[in-house]
Design a protein around this motif. Structure first.
Motif: not given
Length: 250
Positions: A81-86, A91-96, A142-145
Protein backbone atom coordinates in the motif's frame (compact mmCIF):
# COMPACT_ATOMS: atom_id res chain seq x y z
CA UNK A 1 -32.31 -21.89 6.78
CA UNK A 2 -30.91 -21.20 3.32
CA UNK A 3 -28.68 -18.19 2.84
CA UNK A 4 -29.18 -15.63 0.10
CA UNK A 5 -26.05 -15.48 -2.08
CA UNK A 6 -27.13 -12.05 -3.28
CA UNK A 7 -27.30 -10.64 0.25
CA UNK A 8 -24.57 -8.15 1.12
CA UNK A 9 -22.67 -7.70 4.35
CA UNK A 10 -23.30 -4.44 6.16
CA UNK A 11 -19.61 -3.60 6.57
CA UNK A 12 -18.19 -4.39 3.12
CA UNK A 13 -21.12 -4.47 0.72
CA UNK A 14 -19.79 -7.82 -0.55
CA UNK A 15 -22.27 -10.54 -1.46
CA UNK A 16 -22.12 -13.94 0.18
CA UNK A 17 -21.29 -15.47 -3.21
CA UNK A 18 -18.34 -13.09 -3.62
CA UNK A 19 -17.08 -13.94 -0.14
CA UNK A 20 -17.29 -17.65 -0.99
CA UNK A 21 -15.35 -17.13 -4.22
CA UNK A 22 -12.67 -15.14 -2.37
CA UNK A 23 -12.32 -17.94 0.17
CA UNK A 24 -11.84 -20.49 -2.61
CA UNK A 25 -9.09 -18.34 -4.15
CA UNK A 26 -7.36 -17.93 -0.76
CA UNK A 27 -7.43 -21.68 -0.11
CA UNK A 28 -6.31 -22.41 -3.67
CA UNK A 29 -3.38 -20.01 -3.28
CA UNK A 30 -2.20 -21.87 -0.18
CA UNK A 31 -2.73 -25.31 -1.73
CA UNK A 32 -1.01 -24.48 -5.02
CA UNK A 33 1.89 -22.85 -3.18
CA UNK A 34 2.53 -25.99 -1.12
CA UNK A 35 1.74 -28.80 -3.56
CA UNK A 36 2.19 -27.24 -6.97
CA UNK A 37 -0.30 -27.13 -9.82
CA UNK A 38 -0.10 -30.81 -10.78
CA UNK A 39 -0.50 -32.23 -7.28
CA UNK A 40 -3.23 -29.89 -6.06
CA UNK A 41 -6.70 -31.44 -6.30
CA UNK A 42 -9.95 -29.57 -6.76
CA UNK A 43 -11.53 -32.09 -4.37
CA UNK A 44 -9.23 -30.83 -1.60
CA UNK A 45 -10.04 -27.19 -2.33
CA UNK A 46 -13.74 -28.04 -2.48
CA UNK A 47 -13.71 -29.73 0.93
CA UNK A 48 -11.66 -26.99 2.57
CA UNK A 49 -13.73 -24.14 1.15
CA UNK A 50 -17.17 -25.72 1.37
CA UNK A 51 -17.85 -24.93 -2.30
CA UNK A 52 -18.83 -27.83 -4.52
CA UNK A 53 -16.64 -28.79 -7.47
CA UNK A 54 -19.54 -27.94 -9.75
CA UNK A 55 -19.63 -24.38 -8.43
CA UNK A 56 -15.84 -24.10 -8.60
CA UNK A 57 -16.08 -24.97 -12.29
CA UNK A 58 -18.93 -22.48 -12.65
CA UNK A 59 -16.89 -19.61 -11.18
CA UNK A 60 -13.42 -20.43 -12.54
CA UNK A 61 -13.98 -22.62 -15.59
CA UNK A 62 -11.42 -25.27 -14.71
CA UNK A 63 -8.35 -25.92 -12.57
CA UNK A 64 -6.17 -23.68 -14.74
CA UNK A 65 -8.69 -20.87 -14.41
CA UNK A 66 -8.54 -21.17 -10.63
CA UNK A 67 -4.74 -21.33 -10.76
CA UNK A 68 -4.61 -18.07 -12.72
CA UNK A 69 -6.86 -16.43 -10.12
CA UNK A 70 -4.55 -17.72 -7.38
CA UNK A 71 -1.52 -16.24 -9.15
CA UNK A 72 -3.27 -12.89 -9.44
CA UNK A 73 -4.25 -13.06 -5.78
CA UNK A 74 -0.66 -13.84 -4.79
CA UNK A 75 0.64 -10.85 -6.73
CA UNK A 76 -1.95 -8.59 -5.12
CA UNK A 77 -0.95 -9.81 -1.65
CA UNK A 78 2.64 -8.77 -2.29
CA UNK A 79 1.74 -5.36 -3.74
CA UNK A 80 2.30 -2.86 -0.91
CA UNK A 81 0.00 0.00 0.00
CA UNK A 82 1.77 3.12 -1.26
CA UNK A 83 -0.22 5.24 1.21
CA UNK A 84 1.77 3.59 4.03
CA UNK A 85 5.09 4.68 2.52
CA UNK A 86 5.03 8.38 3.36
CA UNK A 87 4.84 9.28 -0.35
CA UNK A 88 5.42 12.98 0.32
CA UNK A 89 8.50 12.52 2.48
CA UNK A 90 10.85 15.49 2.14
CA UNK A 91 13.85 13.34 3.16
CA UNK A 92 14.62 10.84 0.38
CA UNK A 93 16.65 8.51 2.63
CA UNK A 94 13.80 8.20 5.11
CA UNK A 95 11.33 7.79 2.26
CA UNK A 96 13.31 4.89 0.84
CA UNK A 97 13.70 3.37 4.29
CA UNK A 98 9.93 3.40 4.76
CA UNK A 99 9.34 2.02 1.27
CA UNK A 100 11.71 -0.92 1.82
CA UNK A 101 10.18 -1.59 5.22
CA UNK A 102 6.65 -1.65 3.80
CA UNK A 103 7.53 -3.98 0.92
CA UNK A 104 9.46 -6.30 3.23
CA UNK A 105 6.44 -6.51 5.55
CA UNK A 106 4.26 -7.72 2.66
CA UNK A 107 6.69 -10.52 1.81
CA UNK A 108 6.94 -11.58 5.45
CA UNK A 109 3.17 -11.57 5.89
CA UNK A 110 2.46 -13.68 2.78
CA UNK A 111 5.00 -16.50 2.33
CA UNK A 112 2.37 -18.49 0.41
CA UNK A 113 2.30 -15.77 -2.25
CA UNK A 114 6.10 -15.75 -2.48
CA UNK A 115 6.19 -19.54 -2.87
CA UNK A 116 3.46 -19.62 -5.51
CA UNK A 117 4.86 -16.88 -7.73
CA UNK A 118 8.39 -18.25 -7.45
CA UNK A 119 7.16 -21.75 -8.22
CA UNK A 120 5.35 -20.60 -11.36
CA UNK A 121 8.45 -18.75 -12.55
CA UNK A 122 10.50 -21.94 -12.26
CA UNK A 123 8.05 -24.67 -13.25
CA UNK A 124 5.85 -22.65 -15.63
CA UNK A 125 2.68 -24.67 -15.26
CA UNK A 126 0.83 -22.31 -17.60
CA UNK A 127 1.50 -21.94 -21.30
CA UNK A 128 2.87 -18.48 -22.15
CA UNK A 129 -0.30 -17.75 -24.14
CA UNK A 130 -2.32 -18.21 -20.94
CA UNK A 131 -0.29 -15.73 -18.92
CA UNK A 132 -1.97 -12.44 -18.20
CA UNK A 133 -1.33 -9.23 -16.32
CA UNK A 134 -1.97 -9.93 -12.65
CA UNK A 135 -1.41 -6.66 -10.81
CA UNK A 136 -0.48 -3.05 -11.44
CA UNK A 137 2.57 -1.67 -9.65
CA UNK A 138 2.73 1.59 -11.59
CA UNK A 139 1.84 3.65 -8.49
CA UNK A 140 4.70 2.08 -6.55
CA UNK A 141 7.06 2.61 -9.47
CA UNK A 142 6.06 6.27 -9.72
CA UNK A 143 6.54 6.81 -5.99
CA UNK A 144 9.97 5.21 -6.03
CA UNK A 145 11.03 7.18 -9.11
CA UNK A 146 10.10 10.42 -7.31
CA UNK A 147 12.16 9.43 -4.27
CA UNK A 148 15.14 8.58 -6.45
CA UNK A 149 14.93 11.88 -8.33
CA UNK A 150 14.68 13.83 -5.08
CA UNK A 151 17.68 12.01 -3.68
CA UNK A 152 19.72 12.46 -6.85
CA UNK A 153 18.85 16.17 -7.08
CA UNK A 154 19.89 16.62 -3.45
CA UNK A 155 23.16 14.76 -4.02
CA UNK A 156 22.18 12.05 -1.53
CA UNK A 157 21.76 9.29 -4.13
CA UNK A 158 24.07 8.51 -7.01
CA UNK A 159 22.68 8.66 -10.57
CA UNK A 160 22.10 5.70 -12.85
CA UNK A 161 19.65 3.82 -10.61
CA UNK A 162 16.02 3.24 -11.57
CA UNK A 163 12.92 2.11 -9.70
CA UNK A 164 13.24 -1.30 -11.37
CA UNK A 165 16.81 -1.68 -10.06
CA UNK A 166 15.77 -0.95 -6.48
CA UNK A 167 12.67 -3.13 -6.59
CA UNK A 168 14.60 -6.13 -7.96
CA UNK A 169 17.06 -5.89 -5.07
CA UNK A 170 14.33 -5.58 -2.44
CA UNK A 171 12.25 -8.44 -3.88
CA UNK A 172 15.30 -10.69 -4.33
CA UNK A 173 16.39 -10.40 -0.71
CA UNK A 174 12.88 -10.49 0.73
CA UNK A 175 11.87 -13.54 -1.32
CA UNK A 176 15.12 -15.37 -0.57
CA UNK A 177 14.12 -15.47 3.09
CA UNK A 178 11.15 -17.72 2.19
CA UNK A 179 12.30 -19.59 -0.91
CA UNK A 180 15.68 -20.64 0.51
CA UNK A 181 14.67 -21.20 4.12
CA UNK A 182 15.37 -24.95 4.18
CA UNK A 183 18.65 -24.65 2.28
CA UNK A 184 20.04 -22.10 4.75
CA UNK A 185 18.96 -24.27 7.68
CA UNK A 186 20.74 -27.27 6.15
CA UNK A 187 23.90 -25.40 5.14
CA UNK A 188 24.33 -22.91 7.98
CA UNK A 189 21.83 -23.92 10.66
CA UNK A 190 20.29 -20.51 10.01
CA UNK A 191 16.51 -20.09 10.06
CA UNK A 192 15.89 -16.79 8.28
CA UNK A 193 12.18 -16.89 9.17
CA UNK A 194 12.39 -16.91 12.96
CA UNK A 195 11.60 -13.65 14.75
CA UNK A 196 15.20 -12.62 15.42
CA UNK A 197 16.44 -13.31 11.92
CA UNK A 198 13.38 -11.78 10.30
CA UNK A 199 14.26 -8.49 11.95
CA UNK A 200 17.89 -9.02 11.02
CA UNK A 201 16.89 -9.57 7.38
CA UNK A 202 14.78 -6.41 7.53
CA UNK A 203 17.81 -4.38 8.65
CA UNK A 204 19.98 -6.11 6.05
CA UNK A 205 17.61 -5.25 3.19
CA UNK A 206 17.24 -1.62 4.30
CA UNK A 207 21.00 -1.17 4.74
CA UNK A 208 21.77 -2.91 1.44
CA UNK A 209 19.41 -0.63 -0.49
CA UNK A 210 20.65 2.56 1.18
CA UNK A 211 24.28 1.51 0.65
CA UNK A 212 23.50 0.78 -3.00
CA UNK A 213 21.96 4.23 -3.44
CA UNK A 214 24.63 6.21 -1.60
CA UNK A 215 27.83 4.32 -2.51
CA UNK A 216 30.70 6.34 -3.93
CA UNK A 217 30.82 4.54 -7.28
CA UNK A 218 31.82 6.36 -10.49
CA UNK A 219 28.92 7.31 -12.75
CA UNK A 220 28.84 5.12 -15.88
CA UNK A 221 26.52 7.50 -17.67
CA UNK A 222 23.80 4.87 -17.96
CA UNK A 223 20.27 5.50 -16.71
CA UNK A 224 19.90 2.19 -14.90
CA UNK A 225 21.32 -1.28 -14.37
CA UNK A 226 18.24 -2.99 -15.81
CA UNK A 227 15.91 -2.11 -18.64
CA UNK A 228 12.42 -3.19 -19.56
CA UNK A 229 13.08 -2.54 -23.24
CA UNK A 230 13.88 -5.44 -25.56
CA UNK A 231 16.80 -4.75 -27.88
CA UNK A 232 16.10 -5.00 -31.61
CA UNK A 233 18.46 -7.95 -32.03
CA UNK A 234 16.97 -9.94 -29.17
CA UNK A 235 14.32 -12.57 -29.69
CA UNK A 236 10.89 -11.75 -28.38
CA UNK A 237 10.58 -12.56 -24.70
CA UNK A 238 7.23 -14.14 -23.73
CA UNK A 239 5.29 -12.31 -21.06
CA UNK A 240 5.08 -14.05 -17.71
CA UNK A 241 2.72 -14.05 -14.78
CA UNK A 242 4.55 -11.15 -13.14
CA UNK A 243 4.01 -8.83 -16.11
CA UNK A 244 1.76 -5.96 -15.04
CA UNK A 245 1.74 -4.17 -18.36
CA UNK A 246 3.29 -1.12 -16.75
CA UNK A 247 5.75 -0.21 -14.06
CA UNK A 248 8.12 -2.34 -12.07
CA UNK A 249 7.09 -5.75 -13.40
CA UNK A 250 7.58 -4.72 -17.06
Amino acid sequence: MATDDNATTETTGTTAAEVAVERVVEIATEQFSRKGFAETKLDTISRASGMSKRMIHYHFGDKQGLYQKALAHAAELLAPNVALMEPHSAVPVEGVRKLVDTIFDQYVAHPEAVRLLTQESVIQSLETTQNAAVTDLSELSLHLDKLLMKGQDAGAFRPGISANDVFVLIASLAMYRTTNKDMMINLLGLDMTNETNTEGMRRMVIDAILAFLTANIPDTGQESYLTAKVEDDESEVPSDVYDSGAGIYD
